[in-house]
Design a protein around this motif. Structure first.
Motif, PDB file in Angstrom:
ATOM      1  N   ILE A 101       0.858  -1.182   0.000  1.00 39.22           N
ATOM      2  CA  ILE A 101       0.000   0.000   0.000  1.00 39.22           C
ATOM      3  C   ILE A 101       0.896   1.235   0.000  1.00 39.22           C
ATOM      4  CG2 ILE A 101      -1.741   1.296   1.290  1.00 39.22           C
ATOM      5  CD1 ILE A 101      -2.746  -1.321   2.425  1.00 39.22           C
ATOM      6  N   PRO A 102       0.718   2.151  -0.961  1.00 38.96           N
ATOM      7  CA  PRO A 102       1.591   3.341  -1.032  1.00 38.96           C
ATOM      8  C   PRO A 102       1.374   4.265   0.145  1.00 38.96           C
ATOM      9  CG  PRO A 102      -0.209   3.481  -2.627  1.00 38.96           C
ATOM     10  CD  PRO A 102      -0.264   2.113  -2.050  1.00 38.96           C
ATOM     11  N   PRO A 103       2.316   5.174   0.396  1.00 43.68           N
ATOM     12  CA  PRO A 103       2.168   6.121   1.506  1.00 43.68           C
ATOM     13  C   PRO A 103       1.028   7.099   1.263  1.00 43.68           C
ATOM     14  CG  PRO A 103       4.098   6.647   0.167  1.00 43.68           C
ATOM     15  CD  PRO A 103       3.601   5.347  -0.310  1.00 43.68           C
ATOM     16  N   VAL A 104       0.740   7.922   2.254  1.00 41.52           N
ATOM     17  CA  VAL A 104      -0.439   8.776   2.231  1.00 41.52           C
ATOM     18  C   VAL A 104      -0.419   9.737   1.063  1.00 41.52           C
ATOM     19  CG1 VAL A 104       0.692  10.376   3.849  1.00 41.52           C
ATOM     20  CG2 VAL A 104      -1.819  10.383   3.600  1.00 41.52           C
ATOM     21  N   ASN A 105       0.736  10.303   0.710  1.00 41.63           N
ATOM     22  CA  ASN A 105       0.765  11.289  -0.369  1.00 41.63           C
ATOM     23  C   ASN A 105       0.470  10.663  -1.725  1.00 41.63           C
ATOM     24  OD1 ASN A 105       3.392  10.012  -0.053  1.00 41.63           O
ATOM     25  ND2 ASN A 105       4.101  11.382  -1.673  1.00 41.63           N
ATOM     26  N   LEU A 106       0.738   9.365  -1.887  1.00 38.39           N
ATOM     27  CA  LEU A 106       0.464   8.695  -3.155  1.00 38.39           C
ATOM     28  C   LEU A 106      -0.931   8.088  -3.213  1.00 38.39           C
ATOM     29  CD1 LEU A 106       3.873   6.926  -3.885  1.00 38.39           C
ATOM     30  CD2 LEU A 106       3.061   9.148  -4.654  1.00 38.39           C
ATOM     31  N   ARG A 107      -1.669   8.154  -2.123  1.00 39.02           N
ATOM     32  CA  ARG A 107      -3.053   7.660  -2.116  1.00 39.02           C
ATOM     33  C   ARG A 107      -4.063   8.783  -2.269  1.00 39.02           C
ATOM     34  NH1 ARG A 107      -1.492   5.199   2.728  1.00 39.02           N
ATOM     35  NH2 ARG A 107      -3.282   6.113   3.823  1.00 39.02           N
ATOM     36  N   LYS A 108      -3.585  10.017  -2.252  1.00 42.76           N
ATOM     37  CA  LYS A 108      -4.485  11.149  -2.310  1.00 42.76           C
ATOM     38  C   LYS A 108      -5.007  11.362  -3.720  1.00 42.76           C
ATOM     39  CE  LYS A 108      -4.743  16.050  -1.058  1.00 42.76           C
ATOM     40  NZ  LYS A 108      -3.974  17.215  -0.564  1.00 42.76           N
ATOM     41  N   THR A 109      -6.300  11.589  -3.832  1.00 39.76           N
ATOM     42  CA  THR A 109      -6.920  11.898  -5.108  1.00 39.76           C
ATOM     43  C   THR A 109      -7.644  13.245  -5.020  1.00 39.76           C
ATOM     44  OG1 THR A 109      -8.951  10.738  -4.525  1.00 39.76           O
ATOM     45  CG2 THR A 109      -7.236   9.473  -5.653  1.00 39.76           C
ATOM     46  N   ILE A 110      -8.115  13.711  -6.181  1.00 42.81           N
ATOM     47  CA  ILE A 110      -8.778  15.012  -6.213  1.00 42.81           C
ATOM     48  C   ILE A 110     -10.187  14.890  -5.614  1.00 42.81           C
ATOM     49  CG2 ILE A 110      -9.549  16.870  -7.714  1.00 42.81           C
ATOM     50  CD1 ILE A 110      -7.481  16.003  -9.705  1.00 42.81           C
TER      51      ILE A 110
END
Length: 480
Positions: free
Chosen positions: A471-480
């Protein structure tokens, strides 16, 4: 000094040939066991396959209270493909560039094998290589022989994903002097016009741009091309604020362009690569019978062997035959195979007894378990449990698992109890799966939520478990 004789008593451990055979068979996987038995069948004429109707040996069946019923109702289990259920997989893997996980975790792309024609694509991938597919296409073109040879040279330089890893200048140096570099550029254009779209690209950006260029023109495609050609790093880092500022577009437009980019295939040649599928035959089948979770031997995994009666009768009448040693070896082998599966079944049932909540509720209910606990229960050595649980598989209603999957470390809880690492990973997966994609949970927030449930886990431990789940870190899971 005068020579003298002295008597000395000492103890040492000696492994008999039968014990050595038993240990070796126990540590083999089902596939390795079959290979080992094939060797014995070729070398020992007293050993043969038993083609009669088969049922599990009585010694193994009686290892559990209800195993007699389980054996009577047990169907043959065919080979099961090893999937992510054997480990904690399922999310897309995170790539070093930070954006490949997008395509592997969400949606599908043309040729990904995840659509309705997946089976046909698997057959195509297994029978046609990328090179053969491309050569077939250029064979349909009316090209001069010189141009045809240049395109073939570029095809031979592609990697398994369909990328041209060498520069045109490097390839030009390998060609005869009369070949101009401009001719290679023309050949590259021809190569990039072939299917699958994106083949012949020299970078991920070019690969995606080629696929976007092949789509009908509209505002979403134009914005996606702008992002791919100049700002793919911002998209990979989920820096939507800067993308809005640079492109001058609103969230809705960026969301549409992002979805379009995610639908593309960054590995166009991968679908034509050789499919590496590993198969396992479960040693044990677990099912719920009359409210009790019960393990039973999988008949498909149990070797059907017996002593050749004709040769055995002849040997019983002839003493001193050279085959006497092979007869003893055959008897040992048959007995040790029975003992092997008896031990596997006993260990499997002991695991099932301790992990009943897992079979009822899933990973979140997995309890901490160590080898010593099973060893003490069954009166076996820890090394024996280790051999039994390695490369031995259990077919359950929740999937196929290696036996060692049910063992794991524990984390203390506020109430004085313990929670297994597997259960914590499952909780993390659930929390992230239910998070707000616009405001994903950080590792610190996940640690606080688990703490509120009485499970004390450090932020660094959360990060380690999250990475183990791909699971990627928080910044790479953020979407618009």
């Amino acid at each position: 000094m005068k020579p003298s004789l002295q008597l000395k008593l000492s103890q040492h451990l000696a492994l008999t040939p039968q014990l050595q055979l038993s240990i070796r068979l126990l540590q083999l996987s089902t596939v390795e066991l079959e290979q080992e038995l094939e060797k014995y069948l070729l070398e020992n004429p007293l050993l043969e396959r038993d083609e009669d109707e088969f049922s599990a040996p009585q010694e193994a069946v009686e290892a559990s209270p209800m195993s007699g019923e389980a054996a009577g109702e047990q169907p043959a289990v065919a080979e099961v493909a090893e999937t992510g259920e054997l480990a904690e997989a399922g999310e897309g893997g995170e790539s070093p560039d930070g954006f490949d996980e997008t395509w592997s975790s969400e949606g599908s792309y043309p040729g990904s094998g995840k659509d309705e024609d997946g089976d046909a694509q698997e057959v195509q991938a297994a029978t046609t290589s990328l090179r053969e597919h491309l050569l077939w296409q250029i064979g349909l073109m009316a090209l001069p022989q010189r141009d045809l040879v240049l395109v073939q040279c570029l095809i031979d330089a592609l990697d398994d994903d369909g990328y041209l890893t060498a520069s045109l200048a490097e390839l030009h140096e390998l060609l005869p002097p009369e070949i101009e570099e401009e001719e290679l550029q023309v050949a590259l254009k021809r190569l990039q016009s072939l299917e699958p779209t994106g083949v012949g690209a020299r970078s991920p950006q070019e690969c995606l741009a080629l696929q976007l260029a092949a789509l009908p023109a509209d505002q979403t495609r134009t914005l996606a091309l702008t992002i791919v050609n100049g700002h793919l790093d911002l998209l990979a880092n989920r820096d939507f604020a800067r993308l809005r500022k640079i492109t001058g577009r609103d969230d809705e437009a960026l969301r549409a362009a992002h979805a379009l980019i995610r639908s593309l295939n960054p590995h166009p040649g991968a679908q034509y690569g050789a499919t590496d599928i590993r198969y396992v035959t479960p040693d044990v089948v677990v099912r719920k019978i009359r409210g009790q979770w019960t393990a039973s031997i999988n008949n498909e995994a149990y070797p059907r062997l017996r002593i050749n009666r004709l040769y055995a009768d002849i040997l019983s009448r002839q003493r001193g035959s050279g085959l006497a040693g092979q007869l003893q070896e055959a008897r040992w082998l048959v007995k040790n195979i029975e003992q092997r599966f008896d031990t596997i079944l006993r260990v499997a049932q002991a695991i099932v007894d301790r992990q009943r909540d897992f079979f009822e509720h899933g990973d979140v209910a997995m309890r901490p378990l160590v080898l010593r606990e099973i060893a003490d229960t069954l009166g076996l050595h820890e090394s024996t449990i280790s051999r039994v649980t390695t490369q031995k598989y259990m077919a359950t209603p929740r999937g196929v698992f290696e036996l060692k999957y049910f063992f794991g470390s524990h984390v203390a809880t506020d109430s004085g109890g313990a929670c297994s690492a597997t259960a914590i990973r499952a909780l993390i997966k659930q929390l992230i799966g239910a998070e707000d994609a616009k405001k994903p949970l950080s590792d610190s927030q996940l640690s606080e939520i688990l703490g509120q449930q009485g499970i004390v886990v450090a932020r660094r431990t959360i990060a380690k478990y999250r990475e183990a789940l791909n699971i990627p870190p928080v910044n790479l899971r953020k979407t618009i």
